[in-house]
Write a protein that holds these residues in place. Structure first.
Motif, PDB file in Angstrom:
ATOM      1  N   PRO A 246      15.823  11.130  -6.207  1.00  0.00           N
ATOM      2  CA  PRO A 246      17.090  11.256  -5.477  1.00  0.00           C
ATOM      3  C   PRO A 246      16.897  11.567  -3.995  1.00  0.00           C
ATOM      4  CG  PRO A 246      16.764  13.132  -6.953  1.00  0.00           C
ATOM      5  CD  PRO A 246      15.683  12.134  -7.255  1.00  0.00           C
ATOM      6  N   GLN A 247      15.818  12.270  -3.639  1.00  0.00           N
ATOM      7  CA  GLN A 247      15.588  12.614  -2.232  1.00  0.00           C
ATOM      8  C   GLN A 247      15.342  11.378  -1.373  1.00  0.00           C
ATOM      9  OE1 GLN A 247      13.463  12.903  -4.749  1.00  0.00           O
ATOM     10  NE2 GLN A 247      11.350  13.271  -4.115  1.00  0.00           N
ATOM     11  N   PHE A 248      14.976  10.255  -2.004  1.00  0.00           N
ATOM     12  CA  PHE A 248      14.773   8.990  -1.295  1.00  0.00           C
ATOM     13  C   PHE A 248      15.856   7.970  -1.652  1.00  0.00           C
ATOM     14  CE2 PHE A 248      10.334  10.634  -1.845  1.00  0.00           C
ATOM     15  CZ  PHE A 248      10.111  10.953  -0.518  1.00  0.00           C
ATOM     16  N   SER A 249      16.900   8.417  -2.378  1.00  0.00           N
ATOM     17  CA  SER A 249      17.976   7.524  -2.858  1.00  0.00           C
ATOM     18  C   SER A 249      17.404   6.327  -3.607  1.00  0.00           C
ATOM     19  CB  SER A 249      18.850   7.044  -1.692  1.00  0.00           C
ATOM     20  OG  SER A 249      19.450   8.136  -1.058  1.00  0.00           O
ATOM     21  N   THR A 250      16.364   6.591  -4.411  1.00  0.00           N
ATOM     22  CA  THR A 250      15.637   5.510  -5.086  1.00  0.00           C
ATOM     23  C   THR A 250      15.378   5.836  -6.551  1.00  0.00           C
ATOM     24  OG1 THR A 250      14.545   4.906  -3.015  1.00  0.00           O
ATOM     25  CG2 THR A 250      13.496   4.145  -5.035  1.00  0.00           C
ATOM     26  N   ASP A 251      15.515   4.822  -7.377  1.00  0.00           N
ATOM     27  CA  ASP A 251      15.025   4.831  -8.748  1.00  0.00           C
ATOM     28  C   ASP A 251      13.878   3.829  -8.776  1.00  0.00           C
ATOM     29  OD1 ASP A 251      16.789   6.653  -9.979  1.00  0.00           O
ATOM     30  OD2 ASP A 251      18.241   5.092 -10.487  1.00  0.00           O
TER      31      ASP A 251
ATOM     32  N   GLN B   9       1.457   6.229  -8.003  1.00  0.00           N
ATOM     33  CA  GLN B   9       1.446   7.215  -6.923  1.00  0.00           C
ATOM     34  C   GLN B   9       2.219   6.700  -5.725  1.00  0.00           C
ATOM     35  OE1 GLN B   9      -2.223   9.395  -5.846  1.00  0.00           O
ATOM     36  NE2 GLN B   9      -3.227   7.935  -7.211  1.00  0.00           N
ATOM     37  N   LEU B  10       2.887   7.606  -5.046  1.00  0.00           N
ATOM     38  CA  LEU B  10       3.543   7.314  -3.779  1.00  0.00           C
ATOM     39  C   LEU B  10       2.601   7.717  -2.655  1.00  0.00           C
ATOM     40  CD1 LEU B  10       6.011   6.492  -2.087  1.00  0.00           C
ATOM     41  CD2 LEU B  10       6.842   8.844  -2.352  1.00  0.00           C
ATOM     42  N   LEU B  11       2.235   6.756  -1.819  1.00  0.00           N
ATOM     43  CA  LEU B  11       1.312   7.004  -0.716  1.00  0.00           C
ATOM     44  C   LEU B  11       2.028   7.028   0.633  1.00  0.00           C
ATOM     45  CD1 LEU B  11      -1.510   4.636  -2.005  1.00  0.00           C
ATOM     46  CD2 LEU B  11      -1.331   7.105  -2.320  1.00  0.00           C
ATOM     47  N   ASP B  12       3.166   6.301   0.739  1.00  0.00           N
ATOM     48  CA  ASP B  12       3.903   6.250   2.004  1.00  0.00           C
ATOM     49  C   ASP B  12       5.399   6.238   1.721  1.00  0.00           C
ATOM     50  OD1 ASP B  12       5.003   5.820   4.489  1.00  0.00           O
ATOM     51  OD2 ASP B  12       4.126   3.823   4.752  1.00  0.00           O
ATOM     52  N   PRO B  13       6.099   7.376   1.858  1.00  0.00           N
ATOM     53  CA  PRO B  13       7.534   7.437   1.605  1.00  0.00           C
ATOM     54  C   PRO B  13       8.358   6.542   2.543  1.00  0.00           C
ATOM     55  CG  PRO B  13       6.623   9.658   1.884  1.00  0.00           C
ATOM     56  CD  PRO B  13       5.540   8.685   2.209  1.00  0.00           C
TER      57      PRO B  13
ATOM     58  N   GLY C  63       0.792  -1.219   0.000  1.00  0.00           N
ATOM     59  CA  GLY C  63       0.000   0.000   0.000  1.00  0.00           C
ATOM     60  C   GLY C  63       0.829   1.277   0.000  1.00  0.00           C
ATOM     61  N   ALA C  64       2.163   1.156  -0.040  1.00  0.00           N
ATOM     62  CA  ALA C  64       3.026   2.338  -0.060  1.00  0.00           C
ATOM     63  C   ALA C  64       2.952   3.067  -1.401  1.00  0.00           C
ATOM     64  CB  ALA C  64       4.469   1.954   0.241  1.00  0.00           C
ATOM     65  N   LEU C  65       2.675   2.340  -2.464  1.00  0.00           N
ATOM     66  CA  LEU C  65       2.454   2.910  -3.789  1.00  0.00           C
ATOM     67  C   LEU C  65       1.171   2.317  -4.332  1.00  0.00           C
ATOM     68  CD1 LEU C  65       5.866   2.438  -3.710  1.00  0.00           C
ATOM     69  CD2 LEU C  65       5.555   3.704  -5.807  1.00  0.00           C
ATOM     70  N   SER C  66       0.674   2.895  -5.416  1.00  0.00           N
ATOM     71  CA  SER C  66      -0.468   2.310  -6.116  1.00  0.00           C
ATOM     72  C   SER C  66      -0.346   2.652  -7.586  1.00  0.00           C
ATOM     73  CB  SER C  66      -1.797   2.808  -5.546  1.00  0.00           C
ATOM     74  OG  SER C  66      -1.993   4.167  -5.873  1.00  0.00           O
ATOM     75  N   ALA C  67      -1.011   1.851  -8.410  1.00  0.00           N
ATOM     76  CA  ALA C  67      -1.048   2.086  -9.859  1.00  0.00           C
ATOM     77  C   ALA C  67      -2.210   1.303 -10.441  1.00  0.00           C
ATOM     78  CB  ALA C  67       0.258   1.651 -10.525  1.00  0.00           C
ATOM     79  N   THR C  68      -2.661   1.737 -11.598  1.00  0.00           N
ATOM     80  CA  THR C  68      -3.688   1.010 -12.331  1.00  0.00           C
ATOM     81  C   THR C  68      -2.995  -0.084 -13.141  1.00  0.00           C
ATOM     82  OG1 THR C  68      -5.039   2.992 -12.450  1.00  0.00           O
ATOM     83  CG2 THR C  68      -5.550   1.232 -14.014  1.00  0.00           C
ATOM     84  N   ILE C  69      -3.227  -1.319 -12.771  1.00  0.00           N
ATOM     85  CA  ILE C  69      -2.625  -2.470 -13.457  1.00  0.00           C
ATOM     86  C   ILE C  69      -3.632  -2.966 -14.498  1.00  0.00           C
ATOM     87  CG2 ILE C  69      -1.688  -4.797 -13.130  1.00  0.00           C
ATOM     88  CD1 ILE C  69      -0.007  -2.537 -11.825  1.00  0.00           C
TER      89      ILE C  69
END
Length: 187
Positions: free
Chosen positions: A130-135, A179-183, A8-14
């Motif tokens: 980059p602010q989360f050191s993530t791609d 979408q990012l729901l929980d960083p 639930g940290a991210l979501s998308a239409t699959i």
């Protein structure tokens, strides 16, 4: 309808006809993998370490080459990049990304370490955070030529199917709805 990803940290239409592969086998914690129920197509969402040594367009190429290595498509002529372009942030719901890059290419891929190789169009989108050191890497694997000796034979795009294969528009809907729901997912 948006589907929760990574608890639930991210979501998308699959897209339609998606099978959550984690219901069939173990998937690494940094991946969400979905396969079309009747074709050999798949969509993978990955949380990866931010590659600060490469900028933007080159970062998309870097990740494409990494995918080629995972697919054992590193030999000469086994992979090609056709196009890399930036995605306008105005078209995205993942507003936390500093940039997004869409790469289109192809790879010769064998399933389950078989000798037979299939031609797979690779549509890859790299969201840079980059602010989360993530791609965040979202990959759409779309087989276009199935080797007759491949275990994928019978799931060919040419085979009669009970449902339609996914399209580039289906992939773009995933990208535009991510979408990012929980960083906190980034640690």
């Amino acid at each position: 309808m948006a589907r929760p990803l990574f608890g639930g940290a991210l979501s998308a239409t699959i897209p339609h006809s998606a099978q959550d592969i984690s219901e069939l086998r173990e998937i690494p914690d940094n991946q969400e993998v979905f396969a079309h129920r009747t074709t050999d197509q798949s969509i993978i969402v990955e949380l990866l370490e931010y590659q600060s040594q490469v900028d933007n367009e080159e970062a998309a190429r870097y990740h494409f080459e990494d995918v080629a290595g995972s697919n054992k498509a590193c030999e000469a002529g086994s992979s090609e990049v056709r196009c890399v372009q930036g995605l306008p942030k105005a078209e995205l719901t993942l507003h936390q990304c500093s940039s997004a890059w869409l790469l289109t290419g192809a790879q010769l891929v064998s399933k389950f370490n078989e000798e037979a190789k299939n031609t797979v169009n690779i549509h890859l989108c790299l969201f840079r955070l980059p602010q989360f050191s993530t791609d965040i890497l979202v990959t759409f694997n779309d087989p276009v030529v199935i080797n007759p000796l491949s275990s994928s034979k019978g799931t060919s795009p040419d085979a009669e199917m009970s449902s339609q294969p996914w399209t580039e528009q289906d992939f773009k809907a995933v990208l535009q709805s991510l979408q990012l729901l929980d960083p906190g997912v980034f640690g």
